[in-house]
Each structure stands twice: as structure tokens, then as C-alpha cells.
Design a protein around this motif. Structure first.
Motif, PDB file in Angstrom:
ATOM      1  N   SER A   7      11.265  -2.272  -6.609  1.00  0.00           N
ATOM      2  CA  SER A   7      10.608  -2.479  -5.316  1.00  0.00           C
ATOM      3  C   SER A   7       9.313  -3.267  -5.490  1.00  0.00           C
ATOM      4  CB  SER A   7      10.311  -1.140  -4.641  1.00  0.00           C
ATOM      5  OG  SER A   7      11.508  -0.435  -4.386  1.00  0.00           O
ATOM      6  N   PHE A   8       8.559  -2.887  -6.557  1.00  0.00           N
ATOM      7  CA  PHE A   8       7.326  -3.625  -6.838  1.00  0.00           C
ATOM      8  C   PHE A   8       7.631  -5.081  -7.171  1.00  0.00           C
ATOM      9  CE2 PHE A   8       4.217  -5.229  -9.906  1.00  0.00           C
ATOM     10  CZ  PHE A   8       3.056  -5.122  -9.150  1.00  0.00           C
ATOM     11  N   ALA A   9       8.687  -5.316  -7.964  1.00  0.00           N
ATOM     12  CA  ALA A   9       9.071  -6.680  -8.334  1.00  0.00           C
ATOM     13  C   ALA A   9       9.464  -7.489  -7.102  1.00  0.00           C
ATOM     14  CB  ALA A   9      10.208  -6.655  -9.342  1.00  0.00           C
ATOM     15  N   PHE A  10      10.209  -6.841  -6.187  1.00  0.00           N
ATOM     16  CA  PHE A  10      10.620  -7.538  -4.973  1.00  0.00           C
ATOM     17  C   PHE A  10       9.418  -7.869  -4.089  1.00  0.00           C
ATOM     18  CE2 PHE A  10      14.923  -5.235  -5.357  1.00  0.00           C
ATOM     19  CZ  PHE A  10      15.404  -6.244  -6.180  1.00  0.00           C
ATOM     20  N   LEU A  11       8.497  -6.911  -3.976  1.00  0.00           N
ATOM     21  CA  LEU A  11       7.299  -7.165  -3.175  1.00  0.00           C
ATOM     22  C   LEU A  11       6.447  -8.281  -3.776  1.00  0.00           C
ATOM     23  CD1 LEU A  11       6.085  -3.585  -2.165  1.00  0.00           C
ATOM     24  CD2 LEU A  11       6.763  -5.421  -0.627  1.00  0.00           C
ATOM     25  N   LEU A  12       6.316  -8.251  -5.112  1.00  0.00           N
ATOM     26  CA  LEU A  12       5.549  -9.299  -5.789  1.00  0.00           C
ATOM     27  C   LEU A  12       6.191 -10.661  -5.563  1.00  0.00           C
ATOM     28  CD1 LEU A  12       3.185 -10.014  -7.642  1.00  0.00           C
ATOM     29  CD2 LEU A  12       4.691  -9.590  -9.599  1.00  0.00           C
ATOM     30  N   THR A  13       7.528 -10.714  -5.628  1.00  0.00           N
ATOM     31  CA  THR A  13       8.240 -11.968  -5.366  1.00  0.00           C
ATOM     32  C   THR A  13       7.997 -12.447  -3.934  1.00  0.00           C
ATOM     33  OG1 THR A  13       9.978 -11.354  -6.942  1.00  0.00           O
ATOM     34  CG2 THR A  13      10.503 -13.069  -5.354  1.00  0.00           C
ATOM     35  N   ASP A  14       8.012 -11.501  -2.988  1.00  0.00           N
ATOM     36  CA  ASP A  14       7.742 -11.858  -1.594  1.00  0.00           C
ATOM     37  C   ASP A  14       6.355 -12.470  -1.438  1.00  0.00           C
ATOM     38  OD1 ASP A  14      10.203 -11.036  -0.783  1.00  0.00           O
ATOM     39  OD2 ASP A  14       9.555  -9.087  -0.017  1.00  0.00           O
ATOM     40  N   PHE A  15       5.361 -11.855  -2.115  1.00  0.00           N
ATOM     41  CA  PHE A  15       4.001 -12.381  -2.025  1.00  0.00           C
ATOM     42  C   PHE A  15       3.918 -13.788  -2.612  1.00  0.00           C
ATOM     43  CE2 PHE A  15       2.335  -8.047  -1.263  1.00  0.00           C
ATOM     44  CZ  PHE A  15       1.403  -8.352  -0.292  1.00  0.00           C
ATOM     45  N   ILE A  16       4.589 -14.008  -3.737  1.00  0.00           N
ATOM     46  CA  ILE A  16       4.568 -15.332  -4.370  1.00  0.00           C
ATOM     47  C   ILE A  16       5.233 -16.372  -3.467  1.00  0.00           C
ATOM     48  CG2 ILE A  16       5.441 -16.692  -6.307  1.00  0.00           C
ATOM     49  CD1 ILE A  16       5.154 -14.172  -8.043  1.00  0.00           C
ATOM     50  N   LEU A  51      14.616   6.935 -10.140  1.00  0.00           N
ATOM     51  CA  LEU A  51      13.584   6.800  -9.111  1.00  0.00           C
ATOM     52  C   LEU A  51      12.496   5.812  -9.538  1.00  0.00           C
ATOM     53  CD1 LEU A  51      13.191  10.506  -7.931  1.00  0.00           C
ATOM     54  CD2 LEU A  51      14.276   8.626  -6.703  1.00  0.00           C
ATOM     55  N   TRP A  52      12.053   5.901 -10.794  1.00  0.00           N
ATOM     56  CA  TRP A  52      11.010   4.985 -11.250  1.00  0.00           C
ATOM     57  C   TRP A  52      11.541   3.553 -11.375  1.00  0.00           C
ATOM     58  CZ3 TRP A  52       8.922   8.879 -15.385  1.00  0.00           C
ATOM     59  CH2 TRP A  52       8.041   9.766 -14.748  1.00  0.00           C
ATOM     60  N   LEU A  53      12.838   3.441 -11.723  1.00  0.00           N
ATOM     61  CA  LEU A  53      13.446   2.106 -11.758  1.00  0.00           C
ATOM     62  C   LEU A  53      13.471   1.490 -10.366  1.00  0.00           C
ATOM     63  CD1 LEU A  53      14.915  -0.141 -13.288  1.00  0.00           C
ATOM     64  CD2 LEU A  53      17.064   1.089 -12.856  1.00  0.00           C
ATOM     65  N   VAL A  54      13.792   2.335  -9.383  1.00  0.00           N
ATOM     66  CA  VAL A  54      13.781   1.855  -7.995  1.00  0.00           C
ATOM     67  C   VAL A  54      12.369   1.409  -7.594  1.00  0.00           C
ATOM     68  CG1 VAL A  54      14.055   2.547  -5.583  1.00  0.00           C
ATOM     69  CG2 VAL A  54      15.783   3.189  -7.276  1.00  0.00           C
ATOM     70  N   LEU A  55      11.379   2.228  -7.987  1.00  0.00           N
ATOM     71  CA  LEU A  55       9.996   1.852  -7.669  1.00  0.00           C
ATOM     72  C   LEU A  55       9.604   0.551  -8.365  1.00  0.00           C
ATOM     73  CD1 LEU A  55       8.216   5.336  -7.838  1.00  0.00           C
ATOM     74  CD2 LEU A  55       8.641   3.952  -5.803  1.00  0.00           C
ATOM     75  N   ILE A  91       0.839  -1.210   0.000  1.00  0.00           N
ATOM     76  CA  ILE A  91       0.000   0.000   0.000  1.00  0.00           C
ATOM     77  C   ILE A  91       0.872   1.258   0.000  1.00  0.00           C
ATOM     78  CG2 ILE A  91      -1.645   1.336   1.366  1.00  0.00           C
ATOM     79  CD1 ILE A  91      -2.850  -1.337   2.286  1.00  0.00           C
ATOM     80  N   ILE A  92       1.912   1.271   0.852  1.00  0.00           N
ATOM     81  CA  ILE A  92       2.822   2.419   0.899  1.00  0.00           C
ATOM     82  C   ILE A  92       3.520   2.610  -0.444  1.00  0.00           C
ATOM     83  CG2 ILE A  92       4.964   3.283   1.935  1.00  0.00           C
ATOM     84  CD1 ILE A  92       4.095   1.935   4.548  1.00  0.00           C
ATOM     85  N   PHE A  93       3.948   1.508  -1.043  1.00  0.00           N
ATOM     86  CA  PHE A  93       4.603   1.573  -2.355  1.00  0.00           C
ATOM     87  C   PHE A  93       3.672   2.181  -3.404  1.00  0.00           C
ATOM     88  CE2 PHE A  93       4.860  -0.543  -6.474  1.00  0.00           C
ATOM     89  CZ  PHE A  93       6.111  -0.122  -6.904  1.00  0.00           C
ATOM     90  N   LEU A  94       2.427   1.730  -3.435  1.00  0.00           N
ATOM     91  CA  LEU A  94       1.485   2.252  -4.414  1.00  0.00           C
ATOM     92  C   LEU A  94       1.210   3.738  -4.197  1.00  0.00           C
ATOM     93  CD1 LEU A  94      -1.063  -0.721  -4.576  1.00  0.00           C
ATOM     94  CD2 LEU A  94       0.621  -0.054  -6.306  1.00  0.00           C
ATOM     95  N   ILE A  95       1.120   4.151  -2.937  1.00  0.00           N
ATOM     96  CA  ILE A  95       0.888   5.561  -2.637  1.00  0.00           C
ATOM     97  C   ILE A  95       2.061   6.412  -3.110  1.00  0.00           C
ATOM     98  CG2 ILE A  95       0.673   7.236  -0.758  1.00  0.00           C
ATOM     99  CD1 ILE A  95      -0.938   5.139   0.781  1.00  0.00           C
ATOM    100  N   LEU A  96       3.276   5.955  -2.812  1.00  0.00           N
ATOM    101  CA  LEU A  96       4.473   6.694  -3.245  1.00  0.00           C
ATOM    102  C   LEU A  96       4.567   6.773  -4.760  1.00  0.00           C
ATOM    103  CD1 LEU A  96       7.155   5.332  -0.730  1.00  0.00           C
ATOM    104  CD2 LEU A  96       6.084   7.600  -0.757  1.00  0.00           C
ATOM    105  N   THR A  97       4.197   5.679  -5.421  1.00  0.00           N
ATOM    106  CA  THR A  97       4.233   5.674  -6.880  1.00  0.00           C
ATOM    107  C   THR A  97       3.254   6.681  -7.458  1.00  0.00           C
ATOM    108  OG1 THR A  97       4.857   3.330  -6.892  1.00  0.00           O
ATOM    109  CG2 THR A  97       3.960   4.230  -8.927  1.00  0.00           C
TER     110      THR A  97
END
Length: 234
Positions: free
Chosen positions: A56-65, A49-53, A13-19
Motif C-alpha cells: 500500500s505504501f509502495a502504491f501510494l508512493l508511486t501515485d505521488f511520483i 498484513l505487513w506485506l499489504v501495508l 496519513i491514514i496509512f501511517l496511522i494504521l501502520t
């Protein structure tokens, strides 16, 4: 595991808000938008910055999987530990875990127990082999599972013995359960080509000093399996 789910959800949620905030800053601010279009350094900074975001999204998605995979493995392991591999219902370990809750305590008034003996299992094993015996165990276990819903805990207590433990027992519930078991057993035995299910049972409920503890309650129900006249709770 639940706390980890919450933590990862909050991170997402925090990631999406920052994006969304970063996109709004670039697209809705004309001056910043012009700078990003005309200044290579600003474009490079935005790109980083967008690459970092994105990463970050890829890492979070991997964590969820991975978390989902771990939860699935945990459920499967939990099923293996607590479920009898032949019967498909609770095993001896699960029975003991429930019994342990009442060890070294006075038996509650509302506790009741039925022990079942699948009496023709040895004969089926001898005549037709253990594979057919396992099928008989599984069929009887399915009957006990279906008939126990909203009434009691059922598990295979080893060999040809099965345990039904009522934590909120009454004579009506005992009789309802036994009637259901008999009806489904009769239906099974009426099927063409089915090996018959033959069982006996013993009941222990409201026995006072004869069963002051959970272990003595179970032992008493087991002793009553082979009595010619069983208690009538109608």
C-alpha cells in the motif's frame, strides 16, 4: 489537481496511522507478541498484513511520483500555451484571455493601456537575419517583463507589437512604467555590440467616450503609437 493532492495526503496519513497502530499492537502487547513468535499461523497472518501495508505504501508512493510528474507536465504545457516561444512572455492567447474578461462590459475607470511598437525589428531582420531579430524581441520582452512587476500585465500581441494593460491604473503608474522601460532600454543600448532597441508607444487612459470598451481602449492606444506628440503624464 489540488483536491487530488489532498486526497492522496489523507490516504498517506491514514496509512501511517494504521501502520503505527499495528506495530504497537504487536510489540506492546506481550501476549500477542508471544503468539506471533510461537504460532506459525499468527506469524503468517502478521506477515501478510505487513506485506499489504508495504505494498500500500509502495502504491501510494508511486501515485505521488506520478502526480508530481503530471503536475510538471501540466505546468510545462500551460507555459507553452500561454507563453510566446520567441519573446518568453505572455502570448496573443494570454492577451486575449485577459481582454475577454472585459468584453461586452463598460470599461472600468481604472483601466489603462500602452501599446509598444518595436520599430527597428524589420530593419534588423532584413540586415542581420531573423535570428538576430528574435534576440531583439526577447531582449525587449525581458525589459517589459522586469519593468511591469507590480504594475501591469505585459504580452506580445503579435509581430513587433507589445501590449501593457493596467487593471488598476493611474497616471503615476503609467509614467513610472515608461520611465523604467526607457532606463533599461538605455542600459541595453549602451552595451558594447548590442543591437539597439528602438520603440514607439501609444497611451490610452481616461479617454471617456473615445474608448468606452476594452477593445476600443487598445485600438486607441495602437493608433497613438505613430503620433508625433505623445501624451505627457508627468
Amino acid at each position: 489537481m489540488k483536491k487530488l493532492d489532498i486526497a492522496k495526503t489523507v490516504q498517506l496519513i491514514i496509512f501511517l496511522i494504521l501502520t503505527l497502530v499495528s506495530i504497537d499492537l504487536v510489540l506492546l502487547d506481550p501476549e500477542l507478541y508471544h503468539m506471533a513468535g510461537s504460532d506459525t499461523r499468527v506469524r503468517f497472518l502478521c506477515g501478510v498484513l505487513w506485506l499489504v501495508l508495504l505494498l500500500s505504501f509502495a502504491f501510494l508512493l508511486t501515485d505521488f511520483i506520478l502526480l508530481s510528474s503530471y503536475k510538471k507536465d501540466y505546468r510545462e504545457l500551460n507555459h507553452v500555451v500561454h507563453s510566446d516561444p520567441v519573446a518568453g512572455i505572455a502570448n496573443r492567447f494570454s492577451c486575449d484571455a485577459l481582454i475577454d474578461r472585459y468584453l461586452d462590459k463598460p470599461l472600468p475607470d481604472h483601466m489603462g493601456c500602452i501599446m509598444f511598437d518595436l520599430t527597428n525589428l524589420r530593419d534588423i531582420n532584413r540586415r542581420y537575419g531573423h535570428m538576430q531579430g528574435n534576440i531583439l524581441i526577447r531582449d525587449f520582452s525581458n525589459i517589459l517583463h522586469l519593468t511591469s512587476l507590480d504594475l501591469c500585465f505585459v504580452g506580445r500581441n503579435g509581430g513587433n507589437k507589445f501590449l501593457a494593460l493596467f487593471e488598476d491604473c493611474s497616471q503615476e503608474k503609467l509614467q513610472l512604467f515608461l520611465d523604467r522601460v526607457q532606463q533599461k532600454t538605455d542600459a541595453h543600448n549602451a552595451r558594447e555590440g548590442a543591437y539597439p532597441i528602438v520603440y514607439q508607444y501609444g497611451i490610452a487612459f481616461e479617454d471617456g467616450e473615445a474608448a468606452p470598451t476594452i477593445t476600443e481602449l487598445i485600438a486607441l492606444s495602437n493608433q497613438r503609437i505613430y503620433k508625433e506628440e505623445q501624451q505627457d503624464y508627468e
